[in-house]
Enzyme design. Structure first.
Site, short mmCIF file in Angstrom:
data_model
loop_
_atom_site.label_atom_id
_atom_site.label_comp_id
_atom_site.label_asym_id
_atom_site.label_seq_id
_atom_site.Cartn_x
_atom_site.Cartn_y
_atom_site.Cartn_z
N ASP A 295 0.72 -1.10 -0.09
CA ASP A 295 0.13 -0.04 -0.16
C ASP A 295 0.78 1.28 0.06
OD1 ASP A 295 -2.06 -1.87 0.29
OD2 ASP A 295 -2.89 -1.06 2.18
N ASP A 296 0.19 2.53 -0.04
CA ASP A 296 0.58 3.66 -0.03
C ASP A 296 1.73 4.30 -1.01
OD1 ASP A 296 -1.04 3.51 2.11
OD2 ASP A 296 0.45 3.82 3.78
N HIS B 39 -5.73 3.05 -3.91
CA HIS B 39 -5.78 2.86 -2.46
C HIS B 39 -6.41 4.38 -2.33
CE1 HIS B 39 -4.65 1.77 1.42
NE2 HIS B 39 -3.68 2.52 1.78
N HIS C 191 -5.64 9.00 0.16
CA HIS C 191 -5.63 8.25 1.09
C HIS C 191 -6.77 8.52 2.34
CE1 HIS C 191 -3.98 5.64 4.60
NE2 HIS C 191 -3.16 5.10 3.81
N HIS D 292 3.79 -2.36 3.18
CA HIS D 292 3.78 -0.81 2.39
C HIS D 292 4.87 -0.51 1.70
CE1 HIS D 292 0.86 -1.06 5.83
NE2 HIS D 292 0.25 0.01 5.21
ZN ZN Z 1 -2.72 3.22 3.55
#
Ligand code: ZN
Length: 623
Positions: free
Chosen positions: A431-432, A482, A486, A574
């Protein structure tokens, strides 16, 4: 005899200790001088560069007025850590800065708890059609002593939709925004080209940042690494030249970017199609903003486009006359009528539903349905809904809606990837990102072991780092969203959820050429409202490495090793931490050695027996 020997040994060892202390002292001194020199160098170079941008050289805690070329603007402190309401993009940038600091200043004396980062917005902030672009000046200081340990400059852009989030952080200088908006579209295109060309052709340098000044774009090229320790070059390109082609002169030993002068007449070619107007815009008699003004078009107006041009304008038909509007204001996709809230969903109309030409019961009735029918809805206002009916825009009243249809998503996989159905499989998810440092390293590892993973990227960062997202797909990985910023979807209204998804969709289409297929909700945060308003499958996880918390390679590996059987499971990581990239270097070969095939989420679903996934349903694994 014995005594003498003892004395000599004693003398020798005293001498040895003195020498050792001396050598250690010298080593320490050299290290200390070196560290001061490096720090000075960084500061000098940052300052030098900053000076070149003609910007301010001071920073302080409070909002302050600065003067630039006789104009006044405000500079505002932007604390980037430990504040919950922060914009995600700034926060994730702060996280990567934090990581760099971890690496660079490992000394226990400077713990992160004692440090505070300040981001300053320079005066270089512009309103575009869809975006605001800001140049950020970033300086980090140790809180008590106010010692500057690093200074950086970079740019930051965000959508106008986020206005409420960042309202205190942008700066205005009157007259700049009009001038800039006209160049914005061109500018984006050029930037994209520059990025690709530059990365390809000048491997040893990094195209690090760009600064927009009154008359030109200054591009900052950093050699070797992000601290600019090998030097900084700047290249200036005037706005007037943005219509030209940028070329890179590699023949010379000094690597420079040149603007090829190629002022060409704007030419037009026939297209003949229907287009929608994105927002209120002027109509001109000629392809020139100084030509006669013929009127305005409203948001959602449908007009006939006759020709497209090589410059800023397109030719349209208006009141049976040929005239021109800017090409930035039109879209081929339906735009909701002015005053309507934008939607993009499928609704099921009840039997006997009446379809109207406009949003008035007195308007022409296009049809009365004799059976239930599903249609695309693009907007809503009060009791009226704007829909697409027989490929045209039409209207229905809310009481004619039977229900909303969430539908299913067809799972597609690359048939050329050889998967052994008898062997276990597991999906790594990140993620991210994308992140220019750690994501690149993770991709290197995956590529090395001929493996794939799924990246749930932030669309806002895909915009910033398009080439990393493209590389993710190129090596066979899957890219899901995602969200754009965020956002914690569980706290958003249905229309804000849709806004997030729409923005993400437009980035995916622009950068990767297709819509996202899968969504991972930030924080895995999903409630009934989120499930009902996300028209994509939601992918959570069932193995959490807690990499964001531990930031420690061994802890990450331990979390994974606790699990005995990974078959059909989804592992959460991540892609923005170097410690995660460290763990991945061990984890990937380890899983392969244990007999696992690393697959994407779509592959995992498909090969575990799912042809479709339900939109709005949360999946934790495909065991
Ligand atoms: Zn996240």
């Amino acid at each position: 005899m014995k005594k003498r020997k003892k004395k000599t040994i004693k003398k020798k060892s005293v001498l040895f200790v003195i020498c050792l202390v001396f050598v250690l002292c010298m080593l320490f001194l050299v290290g200390y001088i070196y560290s001061i020199k490096t720090k000075d160098k960084i500061n000098t170079e940052a300052m030098q560069y900053f000076k070149n941008t003609n910007s301010i050289k001071e920073f302080g805690k409070e909002k302050k007025e600065i003067k630039y070329s006789g104009k006044t603007a405000s500079v505002i402190k932007y604390p980037t850590l430990k504040i919950k309401t922060l914009d995600w993009d700034i926060k994730s940038k702060a996280t990567s800065i934090e990581n760099e600091y971890f690496k660079k200043y490992k000394s226990k004396k400077i713990s992160l708890g004692k440090m505070k980062y300040y981001l300053f917005l320079d005066y270089e902030t512009y309103y575009g059609v869809d975006h605001i672009i800001s140049v950020l000046y970033h300086a980090s200081i140790v809180n008590q002593s106010k010692e500057i340990i690093e200074e950086k400059i970079y740019t930051y852009h965000y959508s106008l939709d986020e206005k409420k989030e960042v309202k205190d952080t942008y700066i205005f200088i009157d007259g700049y925004k009009d001038k800039f908006s006209a160049y914005l579209k061109k500018y984006y295109n050029e930037k994209e080209n520059l990025n690709t060309n530059y990365e390809e052709k000048l491997e040893s340098n990094i195209f690090y940042t760009y600064v927009l000044t009154e008359n030109e774009i200054k591009i900052c090229l950093l050699k070797k690494d992000i601290y600019g320790t090998k030097g900084i070059e700047t290249v200036e390109i005037s706005y007037e030249n943005l219509n030209d082609t940028l070329i890179i002169d590699t023949a010379k030993k000094e690597k420079t970017l040149k603007v090829k002068n190629k002022k060409e007449e704007e030419t037009f070619k026939e297209v003949n199609k229907k287009i929608y107007i994105k927002h209120k815009t002027n109509i001109y008699e000629k392809n020139d903003k100084n030509s006669k003004f013929l009127g305005t078009l409203k948001k959602g107006d449908l007009v006939e486009q006759l020709e497209e041009g090589t410059g800023q304008f397109i030719k349209i038909k208006y009141n049976d006359k040929e005239c021109y509007v800017l090409n930035t204001v039109v879209s081929e996709n339906p735009i909701t009528k002015d005053g309507y809230k934008e939607l993009n969903d499928t609704i099921i109309l009840s039997k006997n539903a009446i379809i109207y030409e406009t949003d008035s019961e007195n308007s022409k009735q296009i049809a009365k349905l004799d059976k239930i029918k599903s249609v695309s809805r693009i907007g809503t206002k009060g009791e009226w809904n704007e829909i697409i009916y027989n490929e045209s825009i039409a209207f229905i009243k809310t009481n004619a809606i039977e229900k909303k249809e969430q539908g299913k998503t067809l799972i597609k996989v690359d048939p050329n990837r050889k998967i052994d159905l008898t062997k276990p499989m597991v999906a790594l998810t990140f993620d991210d990102g994308p992140n220019p440092s750690s994501t690149k390293r993770i991709l290197d590892t995956l590529e090395k072991y001929n493996s794939v993973a799924t990246f749930f990227d932030l669309a806002s960062l895909i915009e910033t780092y398009p080439n990393i997202a493209k590389r993710e797909e190129k090596i066979g990985c899957e890219v899901g969203t995602h969200t754009y910023s965020h956002a914690n979807l569980a706290y958003l209204s249905p229309s804000d959820i849709e806004k997030e998804m729409k923005k993400s969709t437009s980035v995916f289409k622009k950068v990767l050429g297709h819509d996202q297929v899968l969504v991972r909700a930030p924080y895995g945060s999903v409630n009934k409202q989120v499930r009902e308003n996300i028209n994509y499958p939601l992918i959570n996880w069932d193995i959490d490495t807690l990499d964001w918390q531990s930031r420690n390679k061994d802890s990450i590996l331990n979390e994974v090793r606790k699990i005995k059987d990974y078959d059909g499971r989804i592992i959460l990581m991540h892609s923005i931490y170097d410690t995660t990239a460290d763990a991945v270097e061990v984890l990937v070969p380890e899983l392969i050695n244990k007999g696992y095939q690393l697959v994407t989420i779509s592959e995992l679903a498909k090969y575990k027996g799912y042809d479709y996934l339900n939109n709005g349903t949360v999946y934790y694994s495909f065991k």
